[in-house]
Motif scaffolding. Structure first.
Motif, mmCIF file in Angstrom:
data_model
loop_
_atom_site.group_PDB
_atom_site.id
_atom_site.type_symbol
_atom_site.label_atom_id
_atom_site.label_comp_id
_atom_site.label_asym_id
_atom_site.label_seq_id
_atom_site.Cartn_x
_atom_site.Cartn_y
_atom_site.Cartn_z
ATOM 1 N N VAL A 19 0.848 -1.201 0.000
ATOM 2 C CA VAL A 19 0.000 0.000 0.000
ATOM 3 C C VAL A 19 0.882 1.248 0.000
ATOM 4 O O VAL A 19 0.634 2.212 -0.743
ATOM 5 C CB VAL A 19 -0.968 -0.017 1.210
ATOM 6 N N LYS A 20 1.937 1.223 0.791
ATOM 7 C CA LYS A 20 2.884 2.369 0.784
ATOM 8 C C LYS A 20 3.448 2.574 -0.620
ATOM 9 O O LYS A 20 3.640 3.703 -1.070
ATOM 10 C CB LYS A 20 4.030 2.107 1.765
ATOM 11 N N ALA A 21 3.725 1.452 -1.319
ATOM 12 C CA ALA A 21 4.321 1.548 -2.659
ATOM 13 C C ALA A 21 3.379 2.230 -3.646
ATOM 14 O O ALA A 21 3.827 2.813 -4.637
ATOM 15 C CB ALA A 21 4.692 0.153 -3.162
ATOM 16 N N GLU A 22 2.096 2.182 -3.403
ATOM 17 C CA GLU A 22 1.113 2.846 -4.283
ATOM 18 C C GLU A 22 0.880 4.300 -3.867
ATOM 19 O O GLU A 22 0.041 4.987 -4.448
ATOM 20 C CB GLU A 22 -0.226 2.092 -4.243
ATOM 21 N N SER A 23 1.569 4.751 -2.809
ATOM 22 C CA SER A 23 1.313 6.073 -2.233
ATOM 23 C C SER A 23 2.412 7.062 -2.603
ATOM 24 O O SER A 23 3.551 6.675 -2.862
ATOM 25 C CB SER A 23 1.230 5.965 -0.702
ATOM 26 N N ASP A 24 2.069 8.345 -2.596
ATOM 27 C CA ASP A 24 3.069 9.385 -2.859
ATOM 28 C C ASP A 24 3.779 9.802 -1.578
ATOM 29 O O ASP A 24 4.953 10.153 -1.588
ATOM 30 C CB ASP A 24 2.377 10.604 -3.478
ATOM 31 N N TYR A 25 3.036 9.801 -0.481
ATOM 32 C CA TYR A 25 3.585 10.207 0.822
ATOM 33 C C TYR A 25 3.077 9.251 1.880
ATOM 34 O O TYR A 25 1.942 8.763 1.798
ATOM 35 C CB TYR A 25 3.087 11.602 1.240
ATOM 36 N N CYS A 26 3.868 9.035 2.915
ATOM 37 C CA CYS A 26 3.363 8.423 4.148
ATOM 38 C C CYS A 26 3.286 9.529 5.202
ATOM 39 O O CYS A 26 3.869 10.606 5.045
ATOM 40 C CB CYS A 26 4.289 7.311 4.641
ATOM 41 N N CYS A 27 2.575 9.248 6.278
ATOM 42 C CA CYS A 27 2.530 10.191 7.401
ATOM 43 C C CYS A 27 2.319 9.385 8.676
ATOM 44 O O CYS A 27 1.954 8.214 8.624
ATOM 45 C CB CYS A 27 1.398 11.200 7.224
ATOM 46 N N THR A 28 2.559 10.017 9.793
ATOM 47 C CA THR A 28 2.207 9.418 11.081
ATOM 48 C C THR A 28 1.106 10.289 11.693
ATOM 49 O O THR A 28 0.782 11.359 11.158
ATOM 50 C CB THR A 28 3.403 9.387 12.056
ATOM 51 N N SER A 29 0.590 9.855 12.848
ATOM 52 C CA SER A 29 -0.431 10.687 13.494
ATOM 53 C C SER A 29 0.186 12.012 13.930
ATOM 54 O O SER A 29 -0.500 13.022 14.046
ATOM 55 C CB SER A 29 -1.041 9.962 14.697
ATOM 56 N N GLY A 30 1.517 12.015 14.150
ATOM 57 C CA GLY A 30 2.199 13.227 14.603
ATOM 58 C C GLY A 30 2.389 14.264 13.500
ATOM 59 O O GLY A 30 2.491 15.455 13.779
ATOM 60 N N ASN A 31 2.490 13.819 12.224
ATOM 61 C CA ASN A 31 2.759 14.813 11.176
ATOM 62 C C ASN A 31 1.734 14.779 10.037
ATOM 63 O O ASN A 31 1.984 15.346 8.971
ATOM 64 C CB ASN A 31 4.194 14.659 10.636
ATOM 65 N N ALA A 32 0.572 14.136 10.269
ATOM 66 C CA ALA A 32 -0.415 13.971 9.196
ATOM 67 C C ALA A 32 -0.865 15.316 8.618
ATOM 68 O O ALA A 32 -0.866 15.512 7.392
ATOM 69 C CB ALA A 32 -1.621 13.186 9.725
ATOM 70 N N ALA A 33 -1.236 16.259 9.485
ATOM 71 C CA ALA A 33 -1.712 17.551 8.993
ATOM 72 C C ALA A 33 -0.575 18.299 8.281
ATOM 73 O O ALA A 33 -0.787 18.927 7.236
ATOM 74 C CB ALA A 33 -2.255 18.390 10.147
ATOM 75 N N ALA A 34 0.644 18.193 8.815
ATOM 76 C CA ALA A 34 1.800 18.863 8.194
ATOM 77 C C ALA A 34 2.053 18.303 6.802
ATOM 78 O O ALA A 34 2.365 19.050 5.864
ATOM 79 C CB ALA A 34 3.038 18.696 9.076
ATOM 80 N N VAL A 35 1.905 16.981 6.636
ATOM 81 C CA VAL A 35 2.120 16.361 5.321
ATOM 82 C C VAL A 35 1.050 16.851 4.343
ATOM 83 O O VAL A 35 1.360 17.257 3.215
ATOM 84 C CB VAL A 35 2.119 14.814 5.428
ATOM 85 N N VAL A 36 -0.210 16.852 4.761
ATOM 86 C CA VAL A 36 -1.302 17.302 3.880
ATOM 87 C C VAL A 36 -1.067 18.764 3.477
ATOM 88 O O VAL A 36 -1.196 19.119 2.305
ATOM 89 C CB VAL A 36 -2.673 17.120 4.579
ATOM 90 N N ASN A 37 -0.668 19.594 4.421
ATOM 91 C CA ASN A 37 -0.412 21.003 4.102
ATOM 92 C C ASN A 37 0.800 21.163 3.189
ATOM 93 O O ASN A 37 0.814 22.007 2.289
ATOM 94 C CB ASN A 37 -0.194 21.817 5.385
ATOM 95 N N ALA A 38 1.836 20.331 3.432
ATOM 96 C CA ALA A 38 3.074 20.465 2.640
ATOM 97 C C ALA A 38 2.839 20.110 1.174
ATOM 98 O O ALA A 38 3.501 20.658 0.288
ATOM 99 C CB ALA A 38 4.167 19.560 3.230
ATOM 100 N N ILE A 39 1.890 19.219 0.902
ATOM 101 C CA ILE A 39 1.639 18.814 -0.489
ATOM 102 C C ILE A 39 1.101 20.003 -1.288
ATOM 103 O O ILE A 39 1.461 20.207 -2.447
ATOM 104 C CB ILE A 39 0.658 17.621 -0.524
ATOM 105 N N GLY A 40 0.235 20.778 -0.656
ATOM 106 C CA GLY A 40 -0.254 22.001 -1.301
ATOM 107 C C GLY A 40 -1.184 21.763 -2.484
ATOM 108 O O GLY A 40 -1.447 22.684 -3.252
#
Ligand code: SF4
Length: 348
Positions: A143-164
């Protein structure tokens, strides 16, 4: 350190939590594990949900998924023993293809990671072409291999914001996705399971959304309810309640603080309240109580993760003795998954 020294150290931390006879027995096991760890040039990583006697004896590093991923990426040891669940050990292997990664129990799975397959992700990508995919680290390697980014509960919002991007596919935890949507001010939709009759995103006029979620659940965190919080507050009006972001948005809203396991540990250390309730795996409450003897941790102790609880000192010893269970990730999947995991680590 001798077995007796380990016993005294454990006793100092855990005498209120674990019976002395059990500590004696476990210190012998821990001593043998530590001996073998050196002999095999191994490092032991322990998740915050490990039972107290293990948590406070053999790991070289303890932490949440993100911290342990970082440690796994940095180690120069030849063998990594992951005291956690399968998707965590897979992440260590993704980052360390040349090392031997051992998971002490074959049964340490995860209801959340098991809720989605690589084929499900491919169908979603087909239905929402060009939309970046963010997968929670609690997923299996394919599933990770089909994904562009991974995140944890600690940085999920930061990852979503960083993608823009104006839209993001966020998988697989429904509650974490809804909590991230609330935090980032995005609207979320959940495509129907099986996708029968679902039209492509550009054929959905009039529907305003920025996140596409999946209805996976953590079987531990979904058990907590607003009623639990109301009842505890009635009995203990001064209690401070901390909820993991895998709890429902209603539970998170009724709590005083929400954050990853590491953020919860820090919060308890840094605040002056006397009494806390952690809405997460109960072993972590024991581990925090041992580290903060002046603070009282209330328990809802029926809430244990059956997968994390598979990992014991006995299994950890056997893992080093018998070199089991070796985690393998096919190279084609590993290379693609590593890209998503490394982006997660970089965003931090
Ligand atoms: S606590 Fe939940 S998310 Fe974590 S391993 Fe257990 S089932 Fe999976």
């Amino acid at each position: 350190m001798t077995a007796n020294e380990i016993f005294l150290k454990m006793k100092e931390k855990l005498s209120d939590i674990v019976p002395e006879a059990e500590l004696k027995y476990k210190s012998e096991l821990a001593n043998e594990i530590n001996r073998l760890k050196e002999e095999r040039n191994a490092v032991i990583l322990g998740h915050n949900y490990m039972e107290p006697a293990l948590y406070y004896s053999v790991p070289d590093f303890v932490g949440d998924s993100l911290e342990l991923s970082r440690k796994a990426a940095q180690t120069d040891r030849k063998v990594i023993v992951f005291c956690g669940v399968r998707f965590m050990a897979e992440t260590a292997k993704i980052l360390n293809p040349g090392k031997t990664v051992l998971l002490p129990s074959e049964k340490a799975g995860c209801s959340l990671a098991g809720s989605i397959t690589a084929e499900d992700v491919r169908i979603l990508k087909d239905k929402f072409p060009g939309v970046p995919v963010v997968s929670y680290v609690n997923t299996y390697a394919d599933v990770k291999a089909e994904s562009d980014y991974c995140c944890t509960s600690g940085n999920a919002a930061a990852v979503v914001n960083a993608i823009g991007n104006d839209k993001v596919i966020f998988l697989p935890d429904e509650f974490l996705a809804r909590n991230v949507a609330a935090e980032t001010g995005k609207k979320i939709i959940f495509p129907s399971v099986g996708f029968t009759g679902m039209r492509n995103a550009d054929q959905e006029p009039g529907i305003d959304y920025q996140m596409i979620g999946w209805r996976g659940r953590c079987e531990v965190h979904e058990k907590f309810s607003v009623e639990d919080i109301t009842n505890i507050r009635k009995q203990f009006p001064d209690v401070v309640i901390l909820a993991h972001p895998e709890c429902s948005p209603e539970v998170v809203a009724a709590s005083d603080f929400s954050g990853s396991t590491t953020a919860m540990i820090r919060y308890v250390e840094q605040t002056k309240s006397h009494r806390y309730l952690l809405l997460t795996e109960c072993a972590m409450g024991d581990n925090i109580a041992a580290a903060n003897p002046d603070k009282e941790m209330l328990r809802l102790c029926s809430v244990r993760c059956p997968h994390m609880n598979q990992i014991t000192l006995e299994d950890t010893l056997e893992a080093l003795q018998k070199n089991q269970y070796v985690i393998e990730v096919p190279e084609e999947i590993r290379v693609k998954a590593a890209r998503a995991v490394e982006r997660m680590i970089q965003i931090g």
